[in-house]
Design a protein around this motif. Structure first.
Motif, PDB file in Angstrom:
ATOM      1  N   GLU A  13      28.155 -21.841   0.528  1.00  0.00           N
ATOM      2  CA  GLU A  13      28.957 -21.972  -0.688  1.00  0.00           C
ATOM      3  C   GLU A  13      29.660 -23.324  -0.726  1.00  0.00           C
ATOM      4  O   GLU A  13      29.827 -23.924  -1.792  1.00  0.00           O
ATOM      5  N   LEU A  16      27.182 -25.867  -1.930  1.00  0.00           N
ATOM      6  CA  LEU A  16      27.009 -25.672  -3.366  1.00  0.00           C
ATOM      7  C   LEU A  16      28.168 -26.305  -4.134  1.00  0.00           C
ATOM      8  O   LEU A  16      27.952 -27.033  -5.106  1.00  0.00           O
ATOM      9  N   VAL A  44      22.663 -21.062 -10.212  1.00  0.00           N
ATOM     10  CA  VAL A  44      22.556 -20.662  -8.813  1.00  0.00           C
ATOM     11  C   VAL A  44      22.239 -19.175  -8.715  1.00  0.00           C
ATOM     12  O   VAL A  44      22.663 -18.375  -9.551  1.00  0.00           O
ATOM     13  N   LYS A  45      21.480 -18.846  -7.677  1.00  0.00           N
ATOM     14  CA  LYS A  45      21.194 -17.456  -7.330  1.00  0.00           C
ATOM     15  C   LYS A  45      21.450 -17.329  -5.830  1.00  0.00           C
ATOM     16  O   LYS A  45      20.862 -18.061  -5.027  1.00  0.00           O
ATOM     17  N   VAL A  46      22.343 -16.429  -5.445  1.00  0.00           N
ATOM     18  CA  VAL A  46      22.693 -16.254  -4.031  1.00  0.00           C
ATOM     19  C   VAL A  46      21.696 -15.307  -3.378  1.00  0.00           C
ATOM     20  O   VAL A  46      21.421 -14.228  -3.901  1.00  0.00           O
ATOM     21  N   HIS A  51      21.963 -20.443  -1.158  1.00  0.00           N
ATOM     22  CA  HIS A  51      22.255 -20.541  -2.585  1.00  0.00           C
ATOM     23  C   HIS A  51      21.104 -21.315  -3.227  1.00  0.00           C
ATOM     24  O   HIS A  51      20.998 -22.533  -3.046  1.00  0.00           O
TER      25      HIS A  51
END
Length: 107
Positions: A13, A16, A44-46, A51
């Motif tokens: 994170e 990101l 974004v897609k975790v 990420h």
């Protein structure tokens, strides 16, 4: 309208957040000054601790999108400092021609 699409993976994170800040302060500001630029976004897609990032930019035509061209037309332009930051990234970008749009994206 042309959509320019590029993917990468940030390993945390914090990475990101740093990359998002970089885009907002520099890359997106520089893009906004280019002829034919219509906008840009970071999505974004975790996935666990990763990420997955998608950077899209919108252009009036392919000629305008070519402002990024350093080598081949579809080569990604990724600064060395960004390369060190990301866990992985695509070496190529993809271009899509918009066929139908609605809302603010409509011509």
């Amino acid at each position: 309208m042309i959509i320019r699409w590029w993917r990468a993976v940030a390993g945390s994170e914090d990475v990101l957040a740093h990359y998002a800040d970089h885009l907002e302060r520099t890359t997106f500001v520089e893009m906004a000054e280019l002829p034919g630029h219509l906008g840009a976004a970071l999505a974004v897609k975790v996935k666990g601790s990763d990420h997955e990032l998608v950077v899209t930019s919108l252009w009036s035509d392919l000629e305008s999108a070519a402002h990024f061209e350093k080598g081949a037309f579809d080569d990604a332009v990724v600064k060395p400092s960004t390369q060190k930051l990301l866990k992985s990234f695509d070496l190529k970008v993809e271009y899509f021609e918009t066929v139908v749009a609605t809302g603010k994206l409509a011509p």
